[in-house]
Design an enzyme around this catalytic site. Structure first.
Site, short mmCIF file in Angstrom:
data_model
loop_
_atom_site.label_atom_id
_atom_site.label_comp_id
_atom_site.label_asym_id
_atom_site.label_seq_id
_atom_site.Cartn_x
_atom_site.Cartn_y
_atom_site.Cartn_z
CG HIS A 78 -20.91 -12.01 14.64
ND1 HIS A 78 -19.62 -12.45 14.90
CD2 HIS A 78 -21.72 -12.73 15.47
CE1 HIS A 78 -19.65 -13.38 15.85
NE2 HIS A 78 -20.91 -13.57 16.21
CB CYS A 104 -24.29 -14.28 17.74
SG CYS A 104 -25.09 -13.00 18.72
#
Length: 581
Positions: free
Chosen positions: A457, A476
């Site tokens: 992301h 992440c």
């Protein structure tokens, strides 16, 4: 004891039991008793060898199904391969030519070049057994042991010695598209054509990166054999402008590592050339390239060459696990290297820096497929971050949620008034951050199914990309240039070019858009790099994963040695358990 355990014990006991002296076999084999070796023709003796091999392997036939009927893609069992091999050749001996055995012994010794342990393969014992074969029983026993050693060594070269699924219970890098039966058939085809050396040459990964690691390993061993790298005193930092004996040591160490040209006459001044060399070394080590040889830089310079040899060995093992996956179009995240790359037709066409999980919230190693992209994402706060990170801030500052555009939601998805929530015990409450430039996921999320809720992301924390070591996220992967990656993933220059992506973002809506073609993504862990000229460079082991792989590489293989002078088949004592794999 479960059925699988019983089968393992049976196979291990029987297999070990057949690695015995020719004299012991002669006493117990009815074939030997009725057909003395000196009274039969050579052809008849070969038949006796085959019959003896068949009788040796008979117990295994009932313990294991043949390889060709076993599930595809599982880790290959060497005993099963040996049994299947002889069954499909009607138990004829395989090692009947001296040249084949010579190639085998030499190739086993050469496995050291791949970071393996030749001692695992009992080369000396095999050579002695080869020289002492006299009876058909001894020939049969040697043939089976040579075959088992042959296939075990080739499988280590092809797929690795250490089983990664034992180090990580979530390991999911199954070799899809790589049938173990094809590997085995290739190995035995080389044996049938009496080109054993070719089988060993073709077994390891054939990619250039693996060849560079092999060359790097050989070079490091030369350095070790010459006495290793010079040590540098670590009692204080060394800085540009200094002139003292420790700088001379620094110069010598940089020259030995290829960062400085060797000097005919020792020098002790810290000039601009040394500063540039230190910066280059620091950049490769993810240390922060300031040109000052401080504590961290000196500690890295003083890591022994033996430790670096082991580091290369560990990463060659990882290469044997993973390189078969690197084909076609795929995304690979180099976790320890803090970078991501997109490959097309096996070549990198895009790279970017990333931030990965902190050591106590490490980014997992796994494979998946990128399926869709979320534009203008909202962010649902994971429970761990809610409890450990956000609750203390909310309790300290009631305005924290509003300032960060975060809203509490109940189990039914209804918005809650933050003032009505008991923040000392917010059970059933979920936090969701609205979409926007300051959203923790940025403008875009690249998603792929996995059990860890991990994705690639965008991020508003762009200042962290300037750090050398970027283990800064909660697991992440934050990507520095995610929109470039999105454009390449869609691979649609008409609808999803840069302008089309910006238009999608400009509408402000949270939307999921599927990719026209799924793209494999691999999250991998490597603690070495290769320079443009193929030189091996070393990274910090940020998650401490190397040690477990190294222990596995250094463990003696469970291959049984050809114990030719053993009195008879070993048996388990009452109540004793086999040490299974």
């Amino acid at each position: 004891m479960g059925q699988l355990t019983r089968l393992f014990v049976i196979s291990r006991v029987f297999f070990m039991g057949f690695l015995i002296s020719g004299a012991a076999i002669a006493q117990t084999s009815p074939i030997e008793q009725s057909s003395p070796a000196m009274s039969v023709s050579e052809a008849a003796a070969d038949d006796i060898v085959g019959q003896t091999i068949q009788s040796m392997l008979a117990p295994l036939a009932s313990a294991f199904p043949p390889l060709l009927t076993s599930p595809r893609h599982q880790r290959v069992d060497v005993n099963r391969v040996v049994m299947d091999f002889y069954m499909h050749r009607s138990y004829r001996a395989a090692w009947t030519q001296d040249s084949d055995v010579t190639q085998l012994l030499k190739s086993l010794g050469n496995t050291q070049a791949d970071g393996l342990e030749p001692a695992d393969f009992h080369i000396d014992e095999l050579a002695k057994a080869r020289a002492s074969m006299q009876t058909p029983a001894q020939r049969a026993s040697f043939d089976v042991v040579a075959t088992r050693t042959f296939i075990a060594a080739l499988l280590q070269l092809r797929r690795g010695k250490v089983d990664p699924s034992r180090l990580d219970i979530h390991w999911n890098f199954d070799p899809v598209g790589v049938d173990p039966r094809e590997d085995v058939n290739t190995f035995f085809a080389a044996l049938d054509s009496h080109d054993v050396a070719r089988a060993f040459a073709q077994a390891p990964p054939q990619e250039a990166v693996y060849g560079s690691l092999r060359m790097g390993l050989a070079q490091l061993r030369k350095v070790r054999d010459a006495g290793g790298w010079p040590k540098v005193a670590e009692d204080k930092s060394l800085k540009p402008g200094m002139d003292e004996p420790a700088v001379a040591q620094l110069r010598a160490r940089l020259a030995a590592g290829g960062y400085l040209a060797p000097q005919l006459k020792p020098r002790s001044d810290y000039d601009a050339v040394v500063t540039a060399a230190v910066k280059k070394y620091q950049a490769e080590q993810y240390l922060g390239a300031d040109g000052v040889a401080g504590a961290a830089t000196l500690a890295a310079l003083n890591v022994s060459v033996e430790a670096r040899i082991d580091q290369v060995r560990v990463n060659m093992e990882r290469a044997r696990w993973l390189l078969y996956k690197l084909q076609g179009t795929f995304v690979i995240v180099d976790i320890a290297g803090y970078k991501v790359a997109l490959y097309r037709d096996g070549k990198p066409i895009w790279r970017s820096r990333v931030q990965v999980g902190k050591p106590f919230r490490s980014t997992p190693v796994f494979q998946s497929e990128i399926t869709y992209v979320t534009f203008n994402p909202t962010w649902t706060v994971p429970p761990t971050i809610l409890v450990k990170d956000m609750l203390p801030k909310i309790q300290k500052n009631p305005g924290y949620l509003a300032a960060n555009r975060i809203k509490p939601i109940d189990r039914e998805g209804n918005l809650l008034d933050p003032s009505t929530v008991d923040w000392s015990n917010p059970r059933g409450v979920t936090l969701r951050q609205d979409a926007g430039p300051d959203n923790s996921l940025g403008q875009v999320v690249i998603r792929f199914p996995n059990e860890y809720a991990i994705y690639l992301h965008d991020t508003p924390h762009r200042e962290l990309f300037a750090q050398s070591r970027r283990a800064t996220s909660s697991g992440c992967i934050r990507v520095e240039n995610p929109l470039q990656l999105v454009e390449l993933l869609f691979n649609d220059p008409v609808h999803w070019n840069s302008a089309g992506i910006q238009a999608q973002l400009a509408n402000g809506k949270t939307e999921n858009i599927r990719l026209p073609v799924k793209v494999p993504v691999l999250l991998a862990y490597w603690t070495v790099d290769l320079s443009n000229d193929g030189r091996v460079m070393f990274k910090p082991d940020v998650y401490g994963y190397d040690s477990a792989v190294l222990r596995g590489l250094n463990l003696r293989s469970e291959l049984p040695a050809p114990q030719w002078q053993q009195a008879g088949p070993p048996a388990l004592a009452a109540g004793q358990k086999s040490t299974g794999e």
